[in-house]
Design a protein around this motif. Structure first.
Motif, PDB file in Angstrom:
ATOM      1  N   THR A  63      57.548 115.473  10.653  1.00 38.82           N
ATOM      2  CA  THR A  63      56.942 115.443  12.067  1.00 38.82           C
ATOM      3  C   THR A  63      56.127 114.250  12.139  1.00 38.82           C
ATOM      4  O   THR A  63      56.328 113.511  13.511  1.00 38.82           O
ATOM      5  CB  THR A  63      55.999 116.483  12.223  1.00 38.82           C
ATOM      6  OG1 THR A  63      55.153 116.910  11.476  1.00 38.82           O
ATOM      7  CG2 THR A  63      56.776 117.946  12.120  1.00 38.82           C
ATOM      8  N   GLY A  66      58.550 111.663  13.426  1.00 38.94           N
ATOM      9  CA  GLY A  66      59.034 111.836  14.910  1.00 38.94           C
ATOM     10  C   GLY A  66      59.907 112.934  15.025  1.00 38.94           C
ATOM     11  O   GLY A  66      60.453 112.896  16.116  1.00 38.94           O
ATOM     12  N   ILE A  67      60.375 113.435  13.917  1.00 38.79           N
ATOM     13  CA  ILE A  67      61.404 114.468  14.052  1.00 38.79           C
ATOM     14  C   ILE A  67      60.686 116.140  14.519  1.00 38.79           C
ATOM     15  O   ILE A  67      59.537 116.224  14.086  1.00 38.79           O
ATOM     16  CB  ILE A  67      62.084 114.714  12.782  1.00 38.79           C
ATOM     17  CG1 ILE A  67      62.351 113.471  11.963  1.00 38.79           C
ATOM     18  CG2 ILE A  67      62.936 116.103  12.467  1.00 38.79           C
ATOM     19  CD1 ILE A  67      62.910 113.780  10.283  1.00 38.79           C
ATOM     20  N   ASN A  68      61.397 116.381  15.304  1.00 40.15           N
ATOM     21  CA  ASN A  68      60.894 117.673  16.208  1.00 40.15           C
ATOM     22  C   ASN A  68      61.052 119.038  15.366  1.00 40.15           C
ATOM     23  O   ASN A  68      61.892 118.752  14.268  1.00 40.15           O
ATOM     24  CB  ASN A  68      61.685 117.839  17.499  1.00 40.15           C
ATOM     25  CG  ASN A  68      63.057 118.265  17.449  1.00 40.15           C
ATOM     26  OD1 ASN A  68      63.606 118.500  16.328  1.00 40.15           O
ATOM     27  ND2 ASN A  68      63.621 117.763  18.636  1.00 40.15           N
ATOM     28  N   LEU A  69      60.383 120.199  15.412  1.00 45.52           N
ATOM     29  CA  LEU A  69      60.713 121.293  14.612  1.00 45.52           C
ATOM     30  C   LEU A  69      62.056 121.914  14.651  1.00 45.52           C
ATOM     31  O   LEU A  69      62.364 122.214  13.498  1.00 45.52           O
ATOM     32  CB  LEU A  69      59.736 122.228  15.325  1.00 45.52           C
ATOM     33  CG  LEU A  69      58.253 121.989  14.877  1.00 45.52           C
ATOM     34  CD1 LEU A  69      57.363 123.285  15.474  1.00 45.52           C
ATOM     35  CD2 LEU A  69      57.966 121.667  13.657  1.00 45.52           C
TER      36      LEU A  69
END
Length: 137
Positions: A63, A66-69
């Motif tokens: 996260t 920058g990776i979303n859930l």
């Protein structure tokens, strides 16, 4: 640490939050979304294992990048599947090694049987010479 030791529920949510640098509410949210599944004590207290802590650290890292859930869920699933495949591959490699050892033993038994006369009058030196490829002793 063994896998059993890594999966042992040890840490209450406050300790898990401190270890991971996350807020306890974040851990609750991640649990509600199925990203982590801490065990429960008899009194229904969440207890996190070392494996849970490592998983939360990976989630935090992803996260932060920058990776979303939804992406995190996909990555975790792929990671678990890859680990399962690796365990299966290791099991198959071990089965292959055992089969190769058995085949080698059978070939040796066949060579020994072929060199030994049927009447039991085998000269041990001749049998050994035959096994070693005909060299002298």
């Amino acid at each position: 640490m063994s896998q059993d030791g890594r999966d042992k529920p040890l840490y209450m949510i406050s300790v898990a939050a401190e270890l991971t640098g996350m807020h306890p509410q974040t851990l609750r949210v991640y649990e509600s979304k199925g990203l982590v599944n801490p065990k429960r004590s008899g009194g229904n207290t969440r207890l996190y294992s070392q494996s849970d802590i490592e998983r939360l650290e990976l989630i935090n890292q992803l996260t932060d990048e920058g990776i979303n859930l939804a992406g995190v869920v996909r990555i975790l699933d792929m990671k678990e599947r890859a680990e399962e495949r690796e365990r299966e591959n290791e099991k198959l490699r071990e089965q292959l090694r055992r089969a190769q050892d058995e085949l080698h033993e059978l070939k040796m038994q066949k060579r020994i049987t072929a060199l030994a006369p049927r009447d039991g009058s085998a000269n041990p030196e001749q049998v050994l010479r035959g096994l070693l490829g005909g060299g002298s002793l």
